[in-house]
Design an enzyme around this catalytic site. Structure first.
Site, PDB file in Angstrom:
ATOM      1  N   GLN A 131       0.834  -1.205   0.000  1.00 53.33           N
ATOM      2  CA  GLN A 131       0.000   0.000   0.000  1.00 53.33           C
ATOM      3  C   GLN A 131       0.872   1.259   0.000  1.00 53.33           C
ATOM      4  O   GLN A 131       1.585   1.510   0.970  1.00 53.33           O
ATOM      5  CB  GLN A 131      -0.880  -0.022   1.254  1.00 53.33           C
ATOM      6  CG  GLN A 131      -1.810   1.146   1.415  1.00 53.33           C
ATOM      7  CD  GLN A 131      -2.553   1.077   2.748  1.00 53.33           C
ATOM      8  OE1 GLN A 131      -2.006   0.631   3.738  1.00 53.33           O
ATOM      9  NE2 GLN A 131      -3.794   1.520   2.756  1.00 53.33           N
ATOM     10  N   GLY A 132       0.816   2.032  -1.080  1.00 53.45           N
ATOM     11  CA  GLY A 132       1.587   3.278  -1.165  1.00 53.45           C
ATOM     12  C   GLY A 132       0.723   4.481  -0.843  1.00 53.45           C
ATOM     13  O   GLY A 132       0.233   5.170  -1.744  1.00 53.45           O
ATOM     14  N   TYR A 133       0.500   4.719   0.436  1.00 54.39           N
ATOM     15  CA  TYR A 133      -0.371   5.812   0.864  1.00 54.39           C
ATOM     16  C   TYR A 133       0.427   6.912   1.574  1.00 54.39           C
ATOM     17  O   TYR A 133       0.623   7.987   1.052  1.00 54.39           O
ATOM     18  CB  TYR A 133      -1.458   5.276   1.805  1.00 54.39           C
ATOM     19  CG  TYR A 133      -2.735   4.831   1.128  1.00 54.39           C
ATOM     20  CD1 TYR A 133      -2.712   4.152  -0.083  1.00 54.39           C
ATOM     21  CD2 TYR A 133      -3.974   5.068   1.715  1.00 54.39           C
ATOM     22  CE1 TYR A 133      -3.884   3.733  -0.694  1.00 54.39           C
ATOM     23  CE2 TYR A 133      -5.154   4.649   1.119  1.00 54.39           C
ATOM     24  CZ  TYR A 133      -5.115   3.984  -0.077  1.00 54.39           C
ATOM     25  OH  TYR A 133      -6.275   3.574  -0.667  1.00 54.39           O
ATOM     26  N   SER A 134       0.875   6.596   2.810  1.00 56.49           N
ATOM     27  CA  SER A 134       1.510   7.628   3.633  1.00 56.49           C
ATOM     28  C   SER A 134       2.816   8.105   3.022  1.00 56.49           C
ATOM     29  O   SER A 134       3.492   7.376   2.298  1.00 56.49           O
ATOM     30  CB  SER A 134       1.816   7.072   5.023  1.00 56.49           C
ATOM     31  OG  SER A 134       0.640   6.740   5.687  1.00 56.49           O
ATOM     32  N   SER A 166       3.548  -1.266   4.043  1.00 59.56           N
ATOM     33  CA  SER A 166       3.611  -2.578   4.702  1.00 59.56           C
ATOM     34  C   SER A 166       3.966  -3.659   3.695  1.00 59.56           C
ATOM     35  O   SER A 166       3.363  -3.737   2.636  1.00 59.56           O
ATOM     36  CB  SER A 166       2.263  -2.931   5.320  1.00 59.56           C
ATOM     37  OG  SER A 166       1.696  -1.799   5.901  1.00 59.56           O
ATOM     38  N   GLU A 248      -9.688  -1.620   4.979  1.00 60.54           N
ATOM     39  CA  GLU A 248      -8.570  -1.798   5.905  1.00 60.54           C
ATOM     40  C   GLU A 248      -9.053  -1.765   7.349  1.00 60.54           C
ATOM     41  O   GLU A 248      -8.712  -2.611   8.152  1.00 60.54           O
ATOM     42  CB  GLU A 248      -7.521  -0.696   5.679  1.00 60.54           C
ATOM     43  CG  GLU A 248      -6.345  -0.820   6.649  1.00 60.54           C
ATOM     44  CD  GLU A 248      -5.241   0.199   6.401  1.00 60.54           C
ATOM     45  OE1 GLU A 248      -5.467   1.132   5.606  1.00 60.54           O
ATOM     46  OE2 GLU A 248      -4.169   0.052   6.999  1.00 60.54           O
ATOM     47  N   SER A 378      -5.484   7.072  12.655  1.00 56.65           N
ATOM     48  CA  SER A 378      -5.114   7.070  14.071  1.00 56.65           C
ATOM     49  C   SER A 378      -6.369   7.164  14.946  1.00 56.65           C
ATOM     50  O   SER A 378      -7.463   7.469  14.465  1.00 56.65           O
ATOM     51  CB  SER A 378      -4.201   8.258  14.372  1.00 56.65           C
ATOM     52  OG  SER A 378      -4.944   9.464  14.253  1.00 56.65           O
ATOM     53  N   GLU A 380      -7.156   9.441  16.896  1.00 57.80           N
ATOM     54  CA  GLU A 380      -7.695  10.799  16.815  1.00 57.80           C
ATOM     55  C   GLU A 380      -8.492  10.989  15.522  1.00 57.80           C
ATOM     56  O   GLU A 380      -9.550  11.644  15.524  1.00 57.80           O
ATOM     57  CB  GLU A 380      -6.552  11.815  16.901  1.00 57.80           C
ATOM     58  CG  GLU A 380      -5.886  11.895  18.274  1.00 57.80           C
ATOM     59  CD  GLU A 380      -5.002  10.697  18.611  1.00 57.80           C
ATOM     60  OE1 GLU A 380      -4.601   9.953  17.692  1.00 57.80           O
ATOM     61  OE2 GLU A 380      -4.725  10.487  19.809  1.00 57.80           O
TER      62      GLU A 380
END
Lengths: 400, 363
Positions: A131-134, A166, A248, A378, A380
């Site tokens: 997964q290429g997200y963050s 990941s 997810e 997260s 939050e």
């Protein structure tokens, strides 16, 4: 449990049982799934045979359409396969991010050609996705991502850095959010599929505080993505990317799967602390906190069962699902804290023969579990989602 | 919300619309201001009984509908929303359970039809001190006469029949029926913060008929009362939360509605999370009672403890988030805060049920 068409289902159960018996190698009975372990790089012949058998049968993803190699089965039949695997002491060898997140998303948003190309290898477990997200500058504020995809006619040229990818060291393909328009934020993002096996892709595993390296940094330097691997419209990737995050989160809030749930806290407490003359854990303060955690976990389980019953029942989508990730992760983190507290100094053993396996796993599980309230949205961010989307509380306007 | 049958959905909808139309919080306020001796509005109770609510757990042959405890919970939840005071919990749930589970045919025939039609009120008299302690019983029955002092008896002022825990001639704990009009019964009205109809009741050589089942029966009856009370608390806590949420969307400070402040948003998200978890435990406890499941006691303790914590939190936040207006008697927030503490203390508070849960699990 009352399922309709009971006779047909019982016939299917017999069929599933017979097939598993005929195909599951006896040497693997009761063994853990190698998928998430180091040994997956070097599977045994039996592990490979089992993966191939399940992959060819399509039963690793029983409810996916048969047209793309899936099982083509009903949810009820899918549950039977799960039950029969459990009964036989067999694991499902087909898994990973392709199964959990990318596959369901592509089935929903992909073109016919994209599905025919990318779904069958996931079904067969032939290749893994990451997964290429963050990005270093785009964590909770994911839409601020900067990895550029430049239009070069038949392909995009990709430049930028992803982080927390990941399993990138094991993956052949990456589903990636990239910037295709710098003049807009959310509406300038596209969802592209990138072949990891090319010169412009470099992967560096990141060692975490618990000693493992489940995540990587991934660098794209003039990497290529073919135009046919754009999923959904150009600059329309945010919607698809968010949908994938829902898959997810529903996977992450399963809870128990995230940690080995070995011995219960009260068993550990009795062993390490002892009991009083009434059979109660001898440390009253600790006992009270163990009870609280035990009950929190039970309440979470009851909620998971309720959400499942509601999704099958007549009351529409369950609001309960929105609270699952925070409820599960906070309870499990507290559980991990209590585990090492109960074990005392033994619960801090990092390596060596002075500590048993359970103790060494406890310390790593405690540390690794800290990630669960950070990734996948997260704690939050989850609270923001509940307060804004479920409770309808408004955004802050600029103060004057 | 649990997956409901058609009858249950209809029952809930009927309760919801009656409560909204006939018994808003202003009705509770009126009852409190009138200083009603019974601690509830008798006319409203008649209406509830006419709709069949007092017979929900009573078998059909004794005039009930036998819809079960989850169904009763749905009604109590709706009543809880507006803090509607009535003998539904003490009489139609707790006392009726004791009779259904432990009564002889004659006892059932005498009391259950009257309880189902609301013409008789039953009450459970089990505690003898300031804390719920069903094992600590000094009340005794000798030669069919019961003597002892019972505290904090819900609907003790209205009761026509008491279900009383006491030690028998053999010293074993059991439940007994005592008529409210027995000359040996003396009631003292308790004026509690939540304005409900509680009483201390003294029994002096009152004629007592035993119910069958001993201590097991006592535990079963208490678990039913606890689960029903938890359902009522769920409704109260949800309404307290929704009222607070509405306020967060209209109250303006610093040029913004205060609900746009993240510090308050996350506390609201926490309350919502706890309410969803609490709902699951309450519904699981009621369903376990209906299914006569062996894990009923632990699920009931789970529900009462989780619901107690949640109502406690939400009622505190209701006052805090309303600010000064929440401190005034003119606002409803105080009613929910007071009711929360009284309901927590009834039939075992959180500490009681956490300890009980662990003992059942063997630690």
């Amino acid at each position: 449990m009352a399922d309709f068409g009971g006779t047909d289902l019982e016939a299917f159960r017999a069929e599933a049982r017979a097939w598993i018996e005929a195909n599951f190698p006896a040497s693997l009975k009761g063994k853990p799934n190698p998928m998430m372990r180091e040994e997956r790089a070097n599977p045994s012949a039996d592990q490979e045979a089992w993966r191939k058998a399940m992959g060819d049968k399509g039963w690793g993803v029983p409810t996916w359409p048969a047209a793309y190699g899936g099982g083509g089965l009903s949810p009820a039949e899918g549950r039977i396969i799960q039950q029969e695997l459990g009964r036989a002491g067999a694991y499902n060898p087909i898994g990973g991010m392709g199964v959990m997140m990318f596959g369901p998303t592509l089935l929903e948003y992909g073109t016919e050609d994209q599905k025919r190309e990318h779904i069958p290898p996931i079904v067969k477990g032939d290749l893994q996705w990451c997964q290429g997200y963050s990005e270093p500058g785009a964590g909770s504020d994911l839409a601020s991502l900067q990895t550029r995809a430049e239009d070069k006619g038949d392909h995009f040229l990709i430049n930028g850095q992803k982080i927390w990818t990941s399993g990138a060291q094991f993956a052949q393909w990456c589903f990636c959010l990239v910037r295709t328009d710098t003049s807009k934020k959310h509406e300038g993002i596209s969802f592209v599929l990138i072949d990891m096996d090319q010169p412009g892709v470099e992967v560096r595993p990141i060692q975490l505080i618990n000693g493992t390296s489940p995540f990587c940094e991934t660098f794209f330097t003039d990497a290529r993505a073919e135009k046919k691997n754009l999923v959904g419209p150009l600059n329309g990737g945010w919607t698809i990317g968010k949908r994938l995050l829902q898959h997810e989160r529903s996977g992450l809030s399963g809870g128990g799967g995230m940690f080995g749930m070995g011995k219960s806290l009260e068993q550990l407490a009795k062993e390490y602390i002892g009991v009083d003359e009434q059979g109660r854990v001898a440390d009253a303060d600790l006992r009270a906190r163990v009870i609280q955690n035990d009950m929190d976990w039970r309440a979470f389980q009851q909620t998971a069962m309720r959400a499942m019953a509601e999704s099958k029942g007549n009351s529409g989508p369950s609001a309960a699902t929105s609270i699952m990730k925070n409820a599960a992760t906070s309870t499990l983190q507290t559980r991990a804290e209590l585990t090492i507290e109960i074990m005392g100094h033994q619960g801090l053993g990092w390596s060596g023969d002075e500590f048993n396996k359970e103790e060494k796993e406890a310390v790593r599980s405690w540390l690794g579990g800290k990630a669960t309230t950070i990734y996948g949205g997260s704690q939050e961010i989850q609270s923001n989602i509940i307060s804004k989307r479920i409770l309808g509380l408004p955004d802050l306007t600029q103060s004057h | 919300m649990a997956v409901l049958s058609e009858e249950q959905s209809m029952l809930r909808d009927a309760a919801k619309s009656w409560v909204q139309e006939k018994s808003p919080v202003t009705a509770f306020r009126k009852m409190r201001d009138s200083g009603a001796e019974l601690g509830y509005d008798a006319a409203a109770w008649n209406e509830m009984a006419e709709m069949g609510w007092a017979g929900v757990i009573i078998p059909e042959e004794y005039g009930g509908s036998n819809f079960g405890y989850l169904s009763m919970g749905l009604i109590l939840e709706e009543l809880g929303r507006t803090l509607t005071a009535s003998p539904l919990l003490a009489s139609a749930l707790a006392a009726a359970s004791a009779l259904v589970l432990g009564g002889t045919d004659a006892q059932k025939s005498e009391w259950l039809p009257k309880i189902a039609e609301g013409t008789a009120v039953g009450a459970l008299a089990v505690d003898e001190g300031a804390h719920h302690a069903p094992d600590r019983v000094a009340a005794e029955v000798k030669g069919g006469k019961l003597s002892g002092k019972k505290t904090f008896v819900l609907e003790g002022m209205a009761a026509n029949v008491f279900v009383v825990s006491a030690k028998g001639d053999d010293g074993a704990l059991g439940l007994y029926l005592v008529r409210g009009d027995d000359a040996g019964v003396t009631r003292t009205r308790l004026h509690l913060a939540d304005s409900r109809g509680a009483a201390n009741v003294e029994f002096k050589d009152a004629a007592a008929e035993p119910l069958t089942g001993g201590k097991d029966l006592l535990e079963k009856v208490l678990d039913r009362a606890r689960a029903g009370l938890a359902a009522e608390m769920l409704g109260s806590a949800i309404q307290a939360f929704e009222t607070t949420l509405d306020y967060l969307k209209v109250r303006v400070q610093f040029g913004q509605v205060i609900g746009s402040f993240q510090a308050l948003q996350h506390r609201a998200a926490k309350m919502f999370t706890d309410l969803e978890l609490a709902r699951s435990t309450v519904e699981a406890a009621l369903a376990a009672i209906d299914a006569d499941s062996p894990d009923t006691p632990e699920l009931v303790s789970l529900a009462k403890a989780k619901m107690g914590d949640t109502f406690h939190l939400v009622s505190n936040e209701m006052v805090q988030m309303h600010g000064g207006i929440g401190m005034t008697d003119a606002h409803d927030a105080g009613f929910y805060l007071k009711r929360a503490r009284a309901a927590e203390a009834a039939f075992g508070n959180q500490a009681f049920h956490r300890d009980r849960y662990a003992r059942i699990q063997g630690y």
